[in-house]
Design an enzyme around this catalytic site. Sequence first.
Site: not given
Length: 612
Positions: A2, A74, A98, A485, A489, A508
């Site tokens: 927002c 949003w 907001n 990471e 992405k 595992h």
Amino acid sequence: MCGIVGGVAERNISHVLIEGLKRLEYRGYDSAGVAVIDHGDILRERRVGKVANLAEAVEQAEISGSLGIAHTRWATHGKPTEANAHPHVSGKVAVVHNGIIENYQDIKQSLIALGYHFSSQTDSEVVAHLIDHQLKTTADLLTAVQQIVPQLKGAYALGIIHTDFPDQLVTVREGSPLVIGVGIGENFISSDQLALLPVTNRFMYLEEGDIALLTRDHITVFVDGQTVQRPIKELDATVSNASKGEYKHYMLKEIYEQPEAIQQTISQALNGNVLREDFLASAVVDFARIQQVQIIACGTSYHAGMIAKYWFEQLIDLPCQVEIASEYRYRSPVIVADTLYVCISQSGETADTLAALRDTQKRAAAKHCNISTLAVCNVATSSMIRETDHHLLTLAGPEIGVASTKAFTTQLAALMLLVLKIGQVKHNISAQVLTEIIVALWHLPKVLTDTLQNDRNILALSTLFVEKNHCLFLGRGTEFPIALEGALKLKEISYIHAEGYAAGELKHGPLALVDNDMPVVILAPQDHMLDKLKSNMEEVQARGGELFVFADEHSGIQKADRQHVVYVPTIDERLAPIVYSIPVQLLSYHVAVLRGTDVDQPRNLAKSVTVE
């Protein structure tokens, strides 16, 4: 997440509001709206989708006025529709909001009983109706706002205008960021100073609980009804460098800016092959006292913290724990004296991390427990910087793409500098190791630049991911968080389901997923875990998995059938996570572009997560 823009001026500010919203698009949104006051009327336009849709509607309607508010939403409460888009209007009041009003359902029922009709599904509309109702017994807009604010529970920032007060803009900050842009004969508000840089570079940063009244010539800030002074700061013009330039997307531009961003970040701490004496000098007493480190962060910043844990414990023998802020703040953690609490956030406004910091500070004070706090952050004017004992800036410059790139790698560089400083203060690191790492840090921008030369090779590999639905990323040691990471992405911007795993965990569970259609990305620097990692690669190949390997140029890993290799320049293994971030960023970027997704503004996500 927002965005608010507002202003009061002598000129028509409609184009200022629209331009501000465009500069806030990076935050993530699904609808936008604007309201201005013109000759005693509220003129409002709202549209689902991009700000461009709203700009076209405003131009066609010839909306103009010298007082106005605008918003990118949003969706949280209610779907993305025009009815749910801001600003919300009640009588002569228009409001943008907001954050989240947690008790809105109770307030809504009370207002319905008073005869108010709700045209949206949002929590925000209650604010407009509350102010309208309060003005039936209150003489001015500011007082009405001050009287209704105590009824609101949650985190919020507000911008409020009223047709009977055509030269007043009232704003409130409580748990959601808000800044005032100071002009000449005009003043503005926004969620982010970036939105106002076309009209001013002078800013006043509101603090928690502030309520401000803006006119063209004056700004008055109140706390609990009493006026307070907030300093005006002039922003360096270089902060406004947020255009895509020659690049197709902000994300690609920011990937390529990483060598320079790293150079800037390390330069604040290094003088030749030693740490500068003034680097974190104010924290030396606290660093000498601490016995352990607690890192608190979210998302990509959490992954940076995971890598820092390895560094703290392996390099300077200091215990370190890392926790996700949204979990940490709710599990009643034990506060331990002589702990350094490190909060990591690109924006410095991440709601869960800020809440965890504040709760920790309160609990420590209640126990008379001596702790220290430090923020690793990219925004010098953020709440997190102001509310911690010490701070370490990541000098990445503005990061617009929602998927963090240069903010992440500069966090890693900053965290390594922090480890070196604490190790030096506590005499837990040898002069030789300290020098080795500093020399490697100076060399790092060149290695990153060389790594970026693999862009074409990675683009070629990315074509093999376009039709895939799942992917595994594997790494060991400090490459395990990079595997996490990389997976983050890929799923953020290409919408391919991806998981990151410690390669030693294959047997595992994850090995059950490996088949001929499963791409497996391997991170293989030249380190003490390389032989172990090669064994894990053989396990994948034995099950028919296709390997995509980012390997050190001296690793001995060769290209073969269903084993694709991109060679990465050699770097000191302690800094390898920073270098190996580049290939996974480029891979994710190119796959997303080939799949036709919105790379800079992926669906359902926001850049600055300022609500839970």
